[in-house]
Each structure stands twice: as structure tokens, then as C-alpha cells.
Design an enzyme around this catalytic site. Structure first.
Site, PDB file in Angstrom:
ATOM      1  N   CYS A  80       0.829  -1.018  -0.091  1.00 40.44           N
ATOM      2  CA  CYS A  80       0.164   0.206   0.078  1.00 40.44           C
ATOM      3  C   CYS A  80       0.948   1.155   0.229  1.00 40.44           C
ATOM      4  CB  CYS A  80      -0.885  -0.054   1.327  1.00 40.44           C
ATOM      5  SG  CYS A  80      -1.912   1.449   1.312  1.00 40.44           S
ATOM      6  N   CYS A  88      -1.257   6.872   6.313  1.00 42.02           N
ATOM      7  CA  CYS A  88      -2.325   6.120   7.286  1.00 42.02           C
ATOM      8  C   CYS A  88      -1.913   5.298   8.310  1.00 42.02           C
ATOM      9  CB  CYS A  88      -2.933   5.179   6.042  1.00 42.02           C
ATOM     10  SG  CYS A  88      -4.328   4.190   6.748  1.00 42.02           S
ATOM     11  N   CYS A  91      -2.424   0.331   9.125  1.00 37.87           N
ATOM     12  CA  CYS A  91      -1.701  -0.985   9.269  1.00 37.87           C
ATOM     13  C   CYS A  91      -0.131  -0.515   9.780  1.00 37.87           C
ATOM     14  CB  CYS A  91      -1.512  -1.395   7.582  1.00 37.87           C
ATOM     15  SG  CYS A  91      -3.058  -1.733   6.942  1.00 37.87           S
ATOM     16  N   GLN A 243     -17.243  -9.375  13.624  1.00 39.35           N
ATOM     17  CA  GLN A 243     -15.884  -9.638  13.246  1.00 39.35           C
ATOM     18  C   GLN A 243     -15.702  -8.986  11.810  1.00 39.35           C
ATOM     19  OE1 GLN A 243     -13.453 -10.504  14.808  1.00 39.35           O
ATOM     20  NE2 GLN A 243     -14.623 -11.221  16.903  1.00 39.35           N
ATOM     21  N   TYR A 272     -20.739 -11.262  27.424  1.00 34.55           N
ATOM     22  CA  TYR A 272     -20.483 -10.202  26.392  1.00 34.55           C
ATOM     23  C   TYR A 272     -20.979 -10.986  25.098  1.00 34.55           C
ATOM     24  CZ  TYR A 272     -17.252  -9.374  30.080  1.00 34.55           C
ATOM     25  OH  TYR A 272     -16.637  -8.894  31.235  1.00 34.55           O
ATOM     26  N   GLU A 296     -25.401  -9.133  27.588  1.00 38.00           N
ATOM     27  CA  GLU A 296     -24.999  -8.182  26.765  1.00 38.00           C
ATOM     28  C   GLU A 296     -25.345  -6.779  27.362  1.00 38.00           C
ATOM     29  OE1 GLU A 296     -23.000  -5.774  24.225  1.00 38.00           O
ATOM     30  OE2 GLU A 296     -22.621  -8.124  24.172  1.00 38.00           O
ATOM     31  N   ASP A 359     -16.526 -13.457  25.882  1.00 38.07           N
ATOM     32  CA  ASP A 359     -15.575 -12.633  24.682  1.00 38.07           C
ATOM     33  C   ASP A 359     -15.471 -10.948  25.143  1.00 38.07           C
ATOM     34  OD1 ASP A 359     -14.635 -11.663  22.161  1.00 38.07           O
ATOM     35  OD2 ASP A 359     -16.256 -12.310  21.035  1.00 38.07           O
ATOM     36  N   CYS A 386      -9.083 -10.332  22.113  1.00 32.12           N
ATOM     37  CA  CYS A 386      -8.600  -9.468  21.126  1.00 32.12           C
ATOM     38  C   CYS A 386      -7.310  -8.557  21.495  1.00 32.12           C
ATOM     39  CB  CYS A 386      -9.778  -8.464  20.343  1.00 32.12           C
ATOM     40  SG  CYS A 386     -10.466  -7.317  21.642  1.00 32.12           S
TER      41      CYS A 386
END
Length: 431
Positions: A80, A88, A91, A243, A272, A296, A359, A386
Site C-alpha cells: 500500500c 495512514c 496498518c 468480526q 459479552y 450483553e 468474549d 482481542c
């Protein structure tokens, strides 16, 4: 001179030897005893680093590698043109071969588990089906809009909008929306969404009512009673949580469910739960004689989960924060002061559970919630994480609560970035 006297100020350039890859997408280097967190480089490289930020009291210095004077064998030409110093910020690892990206991420998981949970783990980062060598995988992209109505992506640690032509990690369906080629007067952002169950949509923020999209999940795993196939559609707000990697939901579901070996008639807590991905599979696994309690806090997700899961007959959706419902004290910031809230444990949560799935958000569940989960006495816990640091902290809490880490898998659900997803399983220490 910097305010703290480190000898480095924003804009200074120094040549440094890069030593290690750290959690957060940067590498570590030193200059005259000062630690630098340097982006766009690799361990073993010698680079010219330009200082971009000096922390309070010179506790740290952030920098970008603006020139590579000795390159690593793992360095590649970034796919990129918008990725790099001053460009940017989406990434972190475009300059790294995909295999090396996964090795670096696995190292971060191992380091965090060793440092925060005092566990030595052997883990590899596995690819997730659905991307083209790390590109064209992102099904949800939020484009920022500047004051002139031009859409783009933000610079690293900045609100400044970079006017990119397109995002190289976005799916072709997202790119086809041509968000960056249109004017968006009055908008703050534009969400581009390419769901698995319908056409891609561009949602202006702020704007009119957010549309609903369909996400399809089809996967399989092996249970204690043989192979299991699972397929279901989920109605999700175009701006709600799902996701972003097309293969992530199916991959994480199978990775969580197989070691749990959920049995008919069991009681399960799904914490969650979002719109009910895990709750749906758990419902099938426990059968009509079992029970799933799904928790939730997000109002929109609760409404959708309640609507979509009500027909299953063995799922109860409970609205609220997990910590509040467990009666766990939490501290809120209010007018600059800390105040402790001590809710009572909700009678809607069972006192005991056979299995727990959680989660949590990036910050993790937290020690108090982990203790509350352990107090329900589950024979097995699946934890989808995550953030490896949050997982490691919560792993330490599980160990202290009498559980052990039975298995750990890591997945490259965010290629070209430093993010990595983990699925951990815990069982009682004596099991």
C-alpha cells in the site's frame, strides 16, 4: 531539548539499532539510554528514526523509521503506497512478510503471557480463511471525513485525514462503494460494510437510521458425541459489532466450541454475547434440557439477540454490564473524582454454571469478573480475546482462582496490523 531532559525532541532524527518487537505494533530501540518505540521497522534493523512524540516526563519516545540503513531479511515492499511514516495509521506491518508478521505476533502473545501470567506457552499464529495473502479481507471500514467533505483514513495517533485512493486490506465489495471518490458534506465519518449475507452499504455518520445487514456463519467442529455442523444467519446493525475478517466468526466459534465439549442438559453462561453467535451454537449443544444465559450491555445487540434467539426456547438474554450483573464494584469517573458503585448481584444470573464463554472488549474482563466467573464453578471456560495483554492479565486471575490454562490458540484475523485474536480454554486446576 525535550521538556523532561531526555535530549530528544519531536522532529529529531537519530540512528538506532532495533532490538525487539513489542505489543502495540512498534519495535524497541535505545539512544543514549532513552527507550524509543519505533514504527515501520523490524528487529535487527538499523534505521534513522524521527521522533514523533515525547512522553510526559520523557518516560518514552515515539518515533518513525524514515530511512532503513540495514534491512531485515523479513522486510518486503509494502503493498500500500499510503502505509508508512506520516501516512495512514491503519496498518503497522505492511513492510513485513506475512509469515514474519505471524511470528512477531506469536512472540508478543508468548511475551505477554510470560510477563503478566508467568506462564511459558508454545503458540503459533494461525491464518484465518478469507483473505488474499493478507490483503482484501476487511469487510468493515470506517472512513474519516475532513472539513471539506473528503473521505480518507486517519494518520497514526492523529485526527488528520489522509486522502487515500482506496484501502488495500478492504474487500473488493467495500472498495466498489468508492467512498473515497465521493463528497460527504456534513459527515464526520462513513462506514463501509460488506456483509456476507447481502450487498455492501455505505452509512453516513451522522445520518439517518442505520440499516440492518445479514451475516452468515457456517462452520463445524468435533464434540464429545461426534462431528457438529453449524449454520445460521445473524441480523446486525451496519454500525454494530461484528468480526471484520470474513472467516473470523466461523473460525473463533469452532475454536471455542470444540474443547468445551458441551453436553446436553448443561447450563452455560455466554458473557459479552453480542447478537448471539456463541449463544446460538451453545443452544444447540445443550439441547432442550439445557439452558443458556446470554449477557450483553449494548442495547441494539440485546434487542437483536432477544428477537433472534427467542425461538430457541432454551436461551435467556439478559441486558446489562457483566460486572454490574455479577455485583462487582466498578469505579466511574464523575466530575474528575472516582466513585465506587456497588451493585447487587442480579438474580437473573445463575449461581452455578457448567460452562462459561466470554468474549470481552479489548480491555478484558478484569480480575473481579474472572473471580465471579470462577465462583460459578464451571468445568470449562472459553475466553475469546482481542488483546494478548488483557488475556494474560485475566489468565493470571484464573490461575489465582484455581483454574489452569488447558489450551491456547492464536489467529491472524487482522493481517498487516499488530492485532491478534486468541482463544483460550481454562479448566479447574485439579481436572
Amino acid at each position: 531539548m525535550s521538556p523532561g531532559g531526555s535530549g530528544l525532541s519531536v522532529g529529531d532524527e537519530v540512528e538506532v539499532e532495533v532490538t525487539a518487537f513489542a505489543h502495540g505494533g512498534h519495535c524497541v530501540a535505545r539512544h543514549d539510554g532513552q527507550v524509543l518505540f519505533v514504527r515501520h521497522t523490524l528487529p535487527g534493523e538499523r534505521v534513522l528514526a524521527r521522533v514523533t512524540e515525547v512522553g510526559s516526563g520523557s518516560r518514552f519516545v515515539r518515533a518513525d523509521a524514515v530511512e532503513v540503513r540495514h534491512a531485515s531479511d523479513d522486510r518486503v515492499v509494502q503493498p500500500c503506497p499510503w502505509s508508512g511514516p506520516g501516512a495512514c495509521g491503519g496498518c503497522d506491518l505492511q513492510h513485513v512478510s506475512l509469515d514474519a508478521q505471524r511470528r512477531l505476533k506469536a512472540g508478543v502473545v508468548r511475551e505477554q503471557m510470560a510477563r503478566l501470567a508467568h506462564l511459558e506457552v508454545d503458540v503459533e499464529v494461525e491464518p484465518v480463511p478469507g483473505d488474499d495473502r493478507g490483503l482484501r479481507w476487511r469487510t468493515r471500514v470506517e472512513f474519516a471525513v475532513d472539513g471539506a467533505g473528503n473521505a480518507g483514513l486517519r494518520r497514526h495517533r492523529s485526527h488528520e485525514v489522509v486522502p487515500v485512493d482506496r484501502c488495500r486490506i478492504a474487500t473488493d465489495a467495500v472498495t466498489a462503494l468508492e467512498v473515497t471518490g465521493r463528497d460527504w458534506p456534513g459527515a464526520e465519518a462513513v462506514d463501509a460494510v460488506a456483509p456476507s449475507g447481502g450487498p455492501a452499504v455505505a452509512v453516513e455518520v451522522p445520518g439517518e437510521e442505520v440499516p440492518e445487514v445479514l451475516e452468515r456463519v457456517s462452520t463445524s467442529w468435533r464434540s464429545a458425541h461426534g462431528p457438529v455442523s453449524f449454520a445460521r444467519e445473524f441480523a446486525v446493525s451496519a454500525r454494530g459489532f461484528w468480526q471484520v475478517h470474513p472467516g473470523a466468526a466461523a473460525t473463533f466459534l469452532a475454536a471455542a466450541m470444540e474443547p468445551l465439549a458441551v453436553r446436553p442438559g448443561e447450563r452455560v453462561l455466554d458473557l459479552y454475547c453480542g447478537v448471539g453467535l456463541f449463544a446460538s451454537a451453545l443452544s444447540e449443544a445443550v439441547g432442550p434440557g439445557g439452558q443458556v444465559v446470554a449477557v450483553e450491555a449494548d442495547r441494539d445487540a440485546v434487542e437483536r439477540a432477544t428477537r433472534d434467539l427467542s425461538s430457541l426456547g432454551n436461551v435467556a438474554v439478559v441486558a446489562g454490564r457483566v460486572d454490574d450483573l455479577f455485583g462487582v464494584p466498578r469505579t466511574d469517573r464523575h466530575r474528575g473524582r472516582s466513585r465506587s458503585r456497588r451493585p447487587a448481584r442480579s438474580p437473573l444470573l445463575p449461581q452455578s454454571a457448567d460452562v462459561v464463554v466470554l468474549d470481552p472488549p479489548r480491555t478484558g474482563a478484569g480480575t473481579a469478573v474472572v473471580r465471579a466467573v470462577a465462583a460459578t464453578g464451571p468445568r470449562a471456560v472459553a475466553y475469546v480475546a482481542c488483546d494478548p495483554a488483557a488475556l494474560a492479565r485475566d489468565t493470571a486471575a484464573f490461575l489465582a482462582a484455581g483454574y489452569r490454562l488447558a489450551s491456547l490458540r492464536a489467529f491472524d484475523a487482522f493481517p498487516m496490523t499488530h492485532h491478534v485474536e486468541c482463544v483460550a480454554h481454562f479448566v479447574p486446576a485439579g481436572a
